[in-house]
Scaffold this active site. Structure first.
Site, PDB file in Angstrom:
ATOM      1  N   SER A 222      -4.502  -2.182  -0.438  1.00  0.00           N
ATOM      2  CA  SER A 222      -5.640  -1.497  -1.061  1.00  0.00           C
ATOM      3  C   SER A 222      -6.763  -2.435  -1.491  1.00  0.00           C
ATOM      4  CB  SER A 222      -5.156  -0.658  -2.249  1.00  0.00           C
ATOM      5  OG  SER A 222      -4.281   0.353  -1.824  1.00  0.00           O
ATOM      6  N   SER A 237      -3.283  -8.558  -3.929  1.00  0.00           N
ATOM      7  CA  SER A 237      -2.664  -7.345  -4.461  1.00  0.00           C
ATOM      8  C   SER A 237      -1.904  -7.586  -5.746  1.00  0.00           C
ATOM      9  CB  SER A 237      -1.688  -6.759  -3.430  1.00  0.00           C
ATOM     10  OG  SER A 237      -2.352  -6.348  -2.276  1.00  0.00           O
ATOM     11  N   GLY A 266      -2.241  -5.585  -9.240  1.00  0.00           N
ATOM     12  CA  GLY A 266      -1.066  -5.132  -9.971  1.00  0.00           C
ATOM     13  C   GLY A 266      -0.411  -6.330 -10.628  1.00  0.00           C
ATOM     14  N   ASN A 447       6.771  -8.797  -9.376  1.00  0.00           N
ATOM     15  CA  ASN A 447       5.465  -8.171  -9.558  1.00  0.00           C
ATOM     16  C   ASN A 447       5.618  -6.702  -9.944  1.00  0.00           C
ATOM     17  OD1 ASN A 447       6.467  -7.460  -6.972  1.00  0.00           O
ATOM     18  ND2 ASN A 447       4.427  -6.779  -6.386  1.00  0.00           N
ATOM     19  N   CYS A 449       5.751  -4.079  -8.124  1.00  0.00           N
ATOM     20  CA  CYS A 449       6.580  -3.249  -7.237  1.00  0.00           C
ATOM     21  C   CYS A 449       7.864  -3.933  -6.815  1.00  0.00           C
ATOM     22  CB  CYS A 449       5.780  -2.833  -6.005  1.00  0.00           C
ATOM     23  SG  CYS A 449       4.281  -1.918  -6.404  1.00  0.00           S
ATOM     24  N   CYS A 450       8.177  -5.056  -7.412  1.00  0.00           N
ATOM     25  CA  CYS A 450       9.469  -5.726  -7.244  1.00  0.00           C
ATOM     26  C   CYS A 450       9.733  -6.182  -5.808  1.00  0.00           C
ATOM     27  CB  CYS A 450      10.603  -4.829  -7.735  1.00  0.00           C
ATOM     28  SG  CYS A 450      11.985  -5.750  -8.470  1.00  0.00           S
ATOM     29  N   GLU A 451       8.658  -6.583  -5.084  1.00  0.00           N
ATOM     30  CA  GLU A 451       8.868  -7.158  -3.753  1.00  0.00           C
ATOM     31  C   GLU A 451       8.328  -8.578  -3.634  1.00  0.00           C
ATOM     32  OE1 GLU A 451       4.612  -5.796  -2.985  1.00  0.00           O
ATOM     33  OE2 GLU A 451       6.248  -5.378  -4.355  1.00  0.00           O
ATOM     34  N   PRO A 660       5.966  -1.275  -1.086  1.00  0.00           N
ATOM     35  CA  PRO A 660       6.227   0.168  -0.991  1.00  0.00           C
ATOM     36  C   PRO A 660       5.265   0.925  -0.081  1.00  0.00           C
ATOM     37  CG  PRO A 660       5.306  -0.391  -3.130  1.00  0.00           C
ATOM     38  CD  PRO A 660       5.591  -1.692  -2.448  1.00  0.00           C
ATOM     39  N   SER A 661       4.052   0.468   0.102  1.00  0.00           N
ATOM     40  CA  SER A 661       3.057   1.020   1.043  1.00  0.00           C
ATOM     41  C   SER A 661       2.720   2.491   0.810  1.00  0.00           C
ATOM     42  CB  SER A 661       3.502   0.817   2.505  1.00  0.00           C
ATOM     43  OG  SER A 661       4.434   1.775   2.939  1.00  0.00           O
ATOM     44  N   SER A 663       0.096   4.238  -0.683  1.00  0.00           N
ATOM     45  CA  SER A 663      -1.231   4.748  -0.345  1.00  0.00           C
ATOM     46  C   SER A 663      -1.588   4.484   1.108  1.00  0.00           C
ATOM     47  CB  SER A 663      -2.283   4.135  -1.275  1.00  0.00           C
ATOM     48  OG  SER A 663      -2.241   2.724  -1.217  1.00  0.00           O
ATOM     49  N   SER A 664      -1.243   3.308   1.636  1.00  0.00           N
ATOM     50  CA  SER A 664      -1.609   3.006   3.021  1.00  0.00           C
ATOM     51  C   SER A 664      -0.818   3.856   4.007  1.00  0.00           C
ATOM     52  CB  SER A 664      -1.415   1.514   3.321  1.00  0.00           C
ATOM     53  OG  SER A 664      -0.077   1.118   3.132  1.00  0.00           O
TER      54      SER A 664
END
Length: 835
Positions: A222, A237, A266, A447, A449-451, A660-661, A663-664
């Site tokens: 995003s 990001s 984020g 972060n 989203c934990c990736e 997690p993707s 929105s994309s």
């Protein structure tokens, strides 16, 4: 690159004829009505007639009223056939095209003129503060005609309504509420931002990147879509921060967090250094613990705006599993317990778990909780060093500790996961034992989203730059083949483009909040494109340029399985997922090594104890992994790449992660990330309303079987998006279309384990708790334990419980067979628009 979307519109909807003059209203009006006629009914459908008479004419006359008519006329038809979503998208695309500048160059100049007028300055040919970047404007001045020639406006018609509306409302540039960008202009701006415009191959590189992004084969994160090519140009990001146990550090982190949220980032913050409630401060003071700090950052997340149409600010706080304020933290989001003053409402929380804790859970042993100021340095340890130090602290009678049952604590954590979806679970030992950042120090948090797992400390803010490969568009449905080399090539384009974004990012060098404290400055310098980035100046630029981190992942994995008729929870799916991820890793590593051959490796590559200098890639950390046996040499030329890697190094400290993707994936009409589809019938919010979507793969299969009719639409609705109890559907089809709550919960863990050898960072892994399970908390515990045993780095991102409201409560549809038409492959002429 053989991405099925790179050189054509969406397969099955490739009914847009070549040579249509999209600037000619009469031709486009004729085209849209023909597209509307690409559906047939046994009885003439008044809804479709209304579509002809109202929608198309409204487009020609009044854009604003047409938007409302589009919502009312087309979206109610979407549950009957997914193609209506594309029809709505196409109508919306046309409305956008007649209301935006005719060429990309005109759009660039229009943006600059509008922003300049706002600032009291009029010149579209010159850079303007708050507009597009200097290099974009200069390049358009020189090569505008070539860029305009690359734009393929027909590609705007390959998006469904949800995707194009998301692009226009959330990404496309508006100035004073006037829209200047259509989807293709967004993709061209991003492609230029991802290109070294001073390169001799700049135009070729722009073309290659634009084709992949506009073809829905490569999706950028995003912030890249928001800011790529603009004067603000923060394209990162994720930001990871480490907070110290003093007011100076806490205050500094609040200010830094506010600054970075405003840049569309984020945030992940380590809270583990903060002393526990009641701990001594100074001569006679006592600490209030982490509760008040949680509330403080919660208010920060709620108060900082990322700008019009962009995502809200979001923060995740991480805590170690031995912190004495564990229960205050655990209940901070549970309305029925804890101190209301210390509540958090939007702040997300993650738990950093050790192998020792999991061992004591398994053996039903006690677990000790400490205040960090009593066991200084413990959080910097992992593995055997942590075990020895932890046991020594337990045995020391001078150190205050609270003793709890490890299994009871684990159960309480799982209860919170079931009730609130959190905490996230990060396995500290797995993260650090297989870290590419061992030469930097211990990783203590992730972060939002934990990736992302990168090193940060109080003087270094970790950064990550993300992209995903839309892997479903590399599937040839007719032959059942996957273009693995095409996936690898796309990952290489992403790697090269992100490297350019890292170099071009606006690091806000003069921002005091992002500078090191005066007594902690060093003289280390990184030079990029003639600009010196001093460690004493900026914590973000220092980290991003020293380590050059990337997080390239995938989206649409379940779409691949559904296209190939493979059940998500099958051994075939696990193997295929591994091959796809290997292709991404291979392509990214290959490109990063190629860049290193030309420009050298990332600067911290030369530091002591760097595992890349030892010749190790991520799969080499796995016990028992054999390069000759376990790499797919018949598909990928690993031997050549590894030979160059050992000779030249690599330009990026990490290249892959699995975000997690959300929105994309919506923009590209894919199932999110590596997840299973959540339902075969689901609701999506667009603008101020919602509409219902049916799984397009399922609909096609049922249509091919002659089973797609009004009764089937009603049955899927009645079963809340499940087909498992619709016995007239063949069993093999029901197996393929199990949803995330219907597959074995172990399947996603096995998918993660299959792809983890090729992921430098980690995987944003969700769990969807099955319906009607007797003991959901026990199942959550089993899932986390299995993830730990399978050596995952992330045990859990979100735990998805059962929604409070059934989806059929919204928009119950009543269709008759006459409403359930079939797409007609050829266009049908319509006399109404022949004039």
């Amino acid at each position: 690159m053989a991405c099925s979307m790179a050189n054509a519109v969406r397969p099955g909807l490739s009914d847009l004829p070549e040579g249509v003059d999209l600037s000619n209203p009469k031709e486009v009006r004729s085209l849209l009505i023909k597209l509307t006629h690409a559906r047939k009914s046994t009885v003439y459908d008044t809804k479709i007639r209304r579509l002809h008479g109202v929608i198309v004419n409204s487009i020609m006359e009044n854009y604003n009223s047409a938007e409302g008519e589009l919502d009312m006329a087309i979206t109610p038809l979407i549950p009957s056939h997914p193609d209506y979503a594309f029809l709505a998208g196409r109508v919306s695309a046309y409305m956008t095209q007649i209301n935006t500048p005719k060429t990309f160059t005109d759009a660039v100049y229009g943006i600059q003129m509008a922003v300049g007028e706002t600032n009291g300055f009029r010149s579209p040919m010159k850079p303007v503060k708050g507009g597009l970047s200097d290099e974009i404007v200069d390049f358009v001045n020189e090569h505008g005609a070539r860029l305009d020639g690359m734009i393929d406006d027909v590609r705007d018609y390959s998006h469904n309504y949800m995707g194009i509306t998301g692009l226009l409302n959330g990404v496309a540039i508006k100035v004073n509420k006037k829209l200047y960008e259509r989807p293709q202009y967004v993709f061209m701006r991003v492609a230029m931002a991802m290109t070294d415009l001073s390169s001799e191959t700049a135009l070729e590189d722009i073309w290659q990147t634009y084709m992949l992004i506009s073809g829905q084969c490569l999706s950028m994160a995003s912030p890249v879509l928001f800011n790529g090519g603009t004067s603000s140009s923060n394209t990162a990001s994720c930001f990871l921060l480490d907070m110290g146990d003093n007011m100076v550090s806490i205050t500094k982190k609040v200010a830094q967090t506010m600054t970075l949220i405003a840049k569309n980032g984020g945030i992940g913050i380590n809270f583990s250094k903060l002393r526990a409630t009641g701990s001594k401060i100074g001569m006679a003071g006592k600490s209030s613990g982490i509760g008040g700090k949680l509330n403080l950052f919660d208010r920060v997340a709620q108060s900082v705006d990322q700008g019009e149409n962009k995502r809200p600010g979001a923060i995740a706080g991480y805590l170690t599993d031995w912190h004495a304020d564990m229960y205050d933290w655990l209940y901070s989001r549970y309305s029925g317990s804890g101190n209301e003053v210390n509540k958090r409402h939007v702040l997300n929380m993650g738990l950093v778990m050790s192998d020792l804790f999991m061992e004591r859970v398994e053996n039903d042993k006690e677990w000790s909780l400490f205040s960090p100021n009593d066991v200084v340095g413990l959080e910097e340890l992992y593995g055997e060093k942590f075990v020895r130090a932890y046991r020594a602290h337990e045995a020391n009678p001078k150190i205050k500790r609270t003793t709890v049952s490890a299994r009871k604590l684990f159960s309480d954590i799982a209860n919170m996961m079931w009730s609130t979806g959190e905490p996230y679970i990060l396995f500290k030992d797995a993260v650090n034992e297989r870290s590419n950042h061992k030469h930097l120090g211990t990783i203590k948090n992730s972060n939002l989203c934990c990736e992302i797992v990168q090193y940060c400390d109080t003087n270094e803010i970790a950064v990550c730059n993300l992209a995903t490969i839309c892997v479903s568009n590399f599937v040839n449905v007719e032959t059942g083949e996957i273009d693995f080399e095409g996936i690898a090539d796309a990952a290489g384009v992403a790697c090269k483009g992100i490297n350019n974004l890292i170099d071009k990012q606006n690091y806000d060098l003069g921002n005091e909040q992002l500078m090191r404290l005066a007594d902690e400055r060093t003289e280390e310098v990184v030079e990029v494109n003639g600009i010196k980035f001093d460690a004493k100046y900026n914590l973000v630029s220092y980290s991003n340029l020293k380590h050059r981190p990337q997080g390239i992942g995938m989206q649409g994995l379940h779409d691949v399985f559904m296209k190939l008729k493979i059940p998500y929870d099958s051994e075939m799916a696990f193997r295929l997922a591994a091959l796809i991820q290997e292709a991404i890793y291979y392509g990214a590593v290959r490109e990063s090594v190629k860049i290193a051959e030309e420009k050298g490796p990332y600067p911290s590559y030369y530091w002591d104890n760097n595992t890349h200098r030892e010749g190790k890639l991520q799969f080499d950390f796995l016990e028992g992994f054999d390069r000759d046996r376990d790499l797919t040499h018949e598909l990928f030329n690993w031997r050549e790449v590894l030979k160059k890697f050992e000779k030249f190094g690599i330009n990026n400290s990490v290249v892959t992660a699995q975000p997690p993707s959300a929105s994309s994936s919506q923009l590209n009409d894919n199932v999110e990330s590596i997840e299973a589809i959540t339902s075969n019938r689901f609701t999506k919010g667009i603008k101020d309303g919602k509409f219902i979507i049916i799984n397009k793969h399922l609909q096609k299969d049922l249509e091919d079987l002659g089973m797609w009719d009004a009764q089937m639409v009603g049955d899927i609705e009645a079963n809340d998006g499940s087909i498992q109890n619709i016995e007239r559907i063949p069993k093999n089809i029901r197996e393929i279309y199990k949803t995330a709550r219907e597959i074995d919960h172990k399947a996603v863990v096995k998918i993660c384990a299959a792809i983890q050898p090729f992921i430098d960072q980690t995987i944003s892994k969700n769990m969807f708790v099955p319906k009607n399970v007797d003991n959901p908390v026990q199942l959550i515990m089993e899932n986390v334990i299995l993830g730990h045993k399978m050596k995952l780095k992330t045990g859990m991102y979100y735990t998805r419980g059962i929604p409070a409201m059934k989806q059929q409560n919204f928009g119950k549809m009543n269709f008759q067979d006459k409403d359930i038409g079939k797409p007609v492959p050829e266009l049908v002429d319509c006399e109404a628009c022949s004039a």
